[in-house]
Design an enzyme around this catalytic site. Structure first.
Site, PDB file in Angstrom:
ATOM      1  CG  ASN A  54      -1.960  -1.106   1.152  1.00  0.00           C
ATOM      2  OD1 ASN A  54      -2.957  -0.975   0.440  1.00  0.00           O
ATOM      3  ND2 ASN A  54      -1.721  -2.203   1.869  1.00  0.00           N
ATOM      4  CD  GLU A  55       4.765   1.676  -2.739  1.00  0.00           C
ATOM      5  OE1 GLU A  55       5.056   2.380  -1.757  1.00  0.00           O
ATOM      6  OE2 GLU A  55       5.603   0.951  -3.313  1.00  0.00           O
ATOM      7  N   PRO A  56       2.197   5.255  -0.854  1.00  0.00           N
ATOM      8  CG  PRO A  56       3.992   6.690  -0.428  1.00  0.00           C
ATOM      9  CD  PRO A  56       3.676   5.308  -0.922  1.00  0.00           C
TER      10      PRO A  56
ATOM     11  CB  SER B 294      -2.896   3.230  -0.003  1.00  0.00           C
ATOM     12  OG  SER B 294      -1.991   2.685  -0.938  1.00  0.00           O
TER      13      SER B 294
ATOM     14  CB  THR C  45       8.673   0.259  -3.156  1.00  0.00           C
ATOM     15  OG1 THR C  45       8.005   1.110  -2.221  1.00  0.00           O
ATOM     16  CG2 THR C  45       8.348  -1.191  -2.830  1.00  0.00           C
TER      17      THR C  45
END
Length: 638
Positions: free
Chosen positions: A170-172, A174, A189
């Site tokens: 869940n990347e920035p 999300s 990432t």
């Protein structure tokens, strides 16, 4: 009452709630011990569910953080009869696209580290499928979510945290109610994963991940973070505001979450970094040094110019109350820092060593420099290395691993072609060239190719050590077995690795040992090499010669000791900086597009130079002499 209130956590780690912290956290001295505590919490939950004849539904993570947790669960199964028959698992994520049998897949990871070694039922294992067709992916994610819900949700969710603040993938950006879905990976990432994929270009750009909403429904969440690289994001997650830019902050709203940290990952937390801002302190010498260096930086004054108002305005009035006038305190601290600086890392002959970091006797010491990879010695302490040789000490250098995995195929082909030109009738170069040119993705190099890559790095190392004036007879290549897998993933160290180092130390009987103390990755080569040294020292500590042996730790190209941690600072002149740079240049295979660059595009020599210059600048800002560069060391007491 949440499980984290259990007395075992409070006793095992350092726990203290402060007004700054919004997520419960426990700090442990080592990631290995912390992992055991987490594994035993999981085991306890499994057993409790077994007694009730219920499923134990676990959400599991991958990456380096949970490896030791899984190792302990396997041990509990093999040695203490912990059964996983009632366990149902759901993994957080998987790269997309990704074949299950690919060595970089999380399916492969989980079976390698856990599932192949326990009695879990195959039908109870759920890992996102990276081979699902694009047109079926949306429905697949819905079905994965429904499957979790069919078991009543997750009883326990194990997490790591990425440097973007992601949990799962869940990347920035999300959403806090997001569910299982496909997602595009952040560049940072992918950069962090590059070493496992032998380059960022090979890292998938997409993944399947459980959502934040899915994770938050878990009854219990444990999130682990190891190493100083995670320290900044840990602070922002625990102390910052809830924000989609750092998805892990959503856990602040979960009532049963615990952050499990090692010392390095916790170092930016307010209660760890600046405890005097939190409340009353017990002022030991270490904390005094840390506080005064911080204060000097905070008010942008040299130490000797700090006033009582500076102390009082920055939460340090209790230190003045304990120590008296700021004038005396400043002088004491200034002298402490001054005494760390020495141009004689082996000790200065016929000089008073009362206030020097090293002893003056024996005047000529036996020195052992341990280098995890074949270039860490010159990158991290090339100037000190040269000083030790130049000042007449008997210096031995031991390269702990071959470093062969870090030599690119293109570089190896160049060498093989030279060998073929010199020996046109030889078969070995022909076989190597054929192997490299026909190499498939994820294929492990043949022994012949790996040997040549190792020889390339040996030759570069010898070029550098000769340049620094060290005869070849004093250079050792240990080729520790744990490293020799042919892949980025290494084996755990064994008795064989320890024995090799024990024999070398007994043979040399050193007065000084220099070793890499870079703990950024608890499962990385530097950390494993350091753990092997610690085991060797434990074996040898009763030997008579060890009473005169001091161990000095240096750090790698990415990170330096904090000023208050430095116990020996070796200043370098501009000429010595240049000599160190030239020594690093001998490692040509690690120059111009090195395979394991990380997210820092600078070459190793640039990183090392700028780090040493920055250390010198910090000393000067504190009011000490202005040097071109400084290499720093911290003593390890065994």
């Amino acid at each position: 009452m949440p499980y984290y209130k259990d007395i075992s956590y409070r006793e095992a780690g350092k726990f203290e709630e402060t007004r700054f912290e919004k997520i419960h956290n426990v700090v442990f001295k080592s990631s290995d011990y912390a992992s055991l505590i987490v594994a035993h919490e999981i085991a306890k939950l499994i057993k409790e569910k077994q007694k009730k004849e219920e499923y134990c539904v676990l959400g599991l993570a991958t990456g380096s953080s949970p490896i030791k947790v899984y190792e302990e669960l396997v041990r509990l199964h093999n040695e203490e009869d912990l059964s996983f028959v009632n366990v149902v698992t759901f993994n957080l994520d998987e790269y997309y696209p990704m074949d299950k049998n690919d060595m970089q897949s999380y399916h492969y990871f989980m079976h390698q580290h856990l599932f192949d070694h326990i009695d879990i039922l195959p039908e109870n294992i759920h890992i996102p499928d990276g081979t699902v067709k694009q047109e079926d992916l949306h429905q697949y994610c819905i079905d994965y979510e429904l499957k979790i819900n069919s078991f009543g949700g997750l009883d326990f969710q194990l997490l790591g945290i990425g440097r973007t603040g992601h949990i799962g993938f869940n990347e920035p950006g999300s959403h806090y109610n997001s569910v299982t879905r496909s997602i595009t990976l952040d560049h940072l990432t992918r950069s962090d994963a590059a070493s496992s994929f032998l380059g960022i270009d090979n890292v998938p750009k997409r993944a399947i991940t459980m959502g934040i909403g899915t994770i938050k429904k878990a009854s219990r969440i444990v999130i682990m973070a190891w190493g100083h690289k995670k320290a900044e994001i840990v602070k922002e997650t625990i102390e910052g505001s809830i924000s989609a830019t750092i998805p892990a902050t959503y856990l602040q709203n979960h009532t049963n979450t615990t952050f499990i940290l090692d010392k390095e990952a916790s170092e930016e937390l307010t209660r760890i970094k600046t405890p005097w801002l939190v409340g009353p302190c017990r002022w030991n010498e270490k904390l005094k040094s840390k506080a005064i260096v911080w204060l000097s930086h905070q008010v942008q004054k040299p130490i000797l110019k700090l006033t009582e108002k500076d102390y009082n305005d920055n939460g340090m009035s209790s230190l003045l109350a304990e120590e008296g006038a700021s004038y005396d305190l400043n002088i004491k601290m200034f002298n402490t820092l001054q005494h760390t600086i020495t141009g004689w890392p082996g000790g200065k002959p016929n000089a008073d060593d009362t206030n020097r970091p090293e002893r003056n006797v024996p005047h000529k010491k036996r020195v052992l420099i341990l280098s995890p990879h074949p270039d860490d010695d010159v990158i991290s302490m090339g100037g000190t290395f040269h000083r030790l040789v130049e000042q007449g000490h008997t210096v031995h250098i031991a390269y702990q691993t071959s470093g062969n995995i870090a030599v690119s195929d293109e570089e190896t082909i160049k060498y093989a072609e030279v060998i073929q030109t010199i020996q046109p009738e030889g078969q070995k170069a022909v076989d190597i060239l054929r192997s490299l040119k026909e190499k498939q993705k994820d294929a492990i190099d043949t022994i012949e190719v790996r040997n040549l890559k190792g020889l390339i790095r040996r030759g570069e190392s010898l070029g550098a050590t000769r340049f620094l004036g060290l005869p070849d007879a004093y250079v050792q290549f240990l080729d520790l077995p744990f490293y020799e897998t042919g892949t980025a993933k290494k084996n755990p160290y064994t008795e064989e690795d320890i024995t090799i180092l024990v024999k070398l130390i007994k043979k040399i009987k050193p007065h000084q040992i220099y070793a890499a103390g870079d703990l950024a990755d608890p499962h990385g080569t530097h950390k494993v090499c350091l753990d092997i040294l610690f085991k060797a020292l434990e074996r040898l500590k009763e030997e008579e010669f060890m009473k005169d042996c001091w161990v000095w730790l240096y750090r790698g190209a990415w990170h330096e000791w904090d000023i208050h941690d430095i116990e020996m600072a070796v200043p370098l002149s501009p000429d010595e900086v240049l000599k160190k740079r030239k020594a690093i240049f001998f490692h040509q295979s690690q120059k111009d597009g090195v395979m394991f660059q990380g997210d820092d595009s600078r070459e190793f020599w640039v990183r090392a130079e700028e780090r040493n210059q920055q250390t010198a600048k910090k000393y000067h800002q504190l009011g000490l002499a202005d040097y071109a560069a400084i290499e720093a060391f911290k003593r390890y007491h065994f």
